[in-house]
Design a protein around this motif. Sequence first.
Motif, PDB file in Angstrom:
ATOM      1  N   LEU A  96      -2.808   1.295  -0.586  1.00 56.26           N
ATOM      2  CA  LEU A  96      -2.508   2.730  -0.556  1.00 56.26           C
ATOM      3  C   LEU A  96      -2.425   3.316  -1.954  1.00 56.26           C
ATOM      4  CD1 LEU A  96       0.176   2.795   2.292  1.00 56.26           C
ATOM      5  CD2 LEU A  96      -2.136   3.743   2.379  1.00 56.26           C
ATOM      6  N   LYS A  97      -1.911   2.544  -2.878  1.00 52.95           N
ATOM      7  CA  LYS A  97      -1.791   3.019  -4.261  1.00 52.95           C
ATOM      8  C   LYS A  97      -3.181   3.279  -4.858  1.00 52.95           C
ATOM      9  CE  LYS A  97       0.417   2.041  -8.650  1.00 52.95           C
ATOM     10  NZ  LYS A  97       1.237   1.130  -9.413  1.00 52.95           N
ATOM     11  N   ARG A  98      -4.135   2.429  -4.516  1.00 51.65           N
ATOM     12  CA  ARG A  98      -5.502   2.580  -5.041  1.00 51.65           C
ATOM     13  C   ARG A  98      -6.222   3.807  -4.478  1.00 51.65           C
ATOM     14  NH1 ARG A  98      -7.128  -2.932  -3.406  1.00 51.65           N
ATOM     15  NH2 ARG A  98      -5.385  -4.061  -4.260  1.00 51.65           N
ATOM     16  N   LEU A  99      -5.741   4.375  -3.389  1.00 52.98           N
ATOM     17  CA  LEU A  99      -6.390   5.518  -2.757  1.00 52.98           C
ATOM     18  C   LEU A  99      -6.213   6.815  -3.546  1.00 52.98           C
ATOM     19  CD1 LEU A  99      -5.547   4.975   1.011  1.00 52.98           C
ATOM     20  CD2 LEU A  99      -7.735   4.609  -0.129  1.00 52.98           C
ATOM     21  N   LYS A 100      -5.299   6.839  -4.495  1.00 54.35           N
ATOM     22  CA  LYS A 100      -5.032   8.065  -5.274  1.00 54.35           C
ATOM     23  C   LYS A 100      -6.239   8.581  -5.974  1.00 54.35           C
ATOM     24  CE  LYS A 100      -0.152   7.449  -6.141  1.00 54.35           C
ATOM     25  NZ  LYS A 100       0.872   7.317  -7.129  1.00 54.35           N
TER      26      LYS A 100
END
Length: 100
Positions: A96-100
């Motif tokens: 989820l963090k990489r989706l930014k």
Amino acid sequence: MTAKLCFKTPKTVLQWDKGKTIPPICKRLMRMYAYRELSPLDDDWQGWKISKGKLITPDGWPLTPNRIIMGNALIEIGADDELRFQREVLRTARMLKRLK
């Protein structure tokens, strides 16, 4: 402030300023307060600190009280296989963090 932190009188703190030996536990408390380092508490807290009201992990993740409660709640839900569940939560959080 130091007197209150160490449960000592202001007179005692003034004596420390004049060179009297400061008890090790008071030094530890003052370091924790001044630098917000948690490692003096226990070796398990090595690298952890408090900054701007957040608990900072050794990896630099800022944790608010709500995040800590949420993380604990997620672990409680998967209590039957806690280690596997923790890994899955961390893997999902990283994705989820990489989706930014």
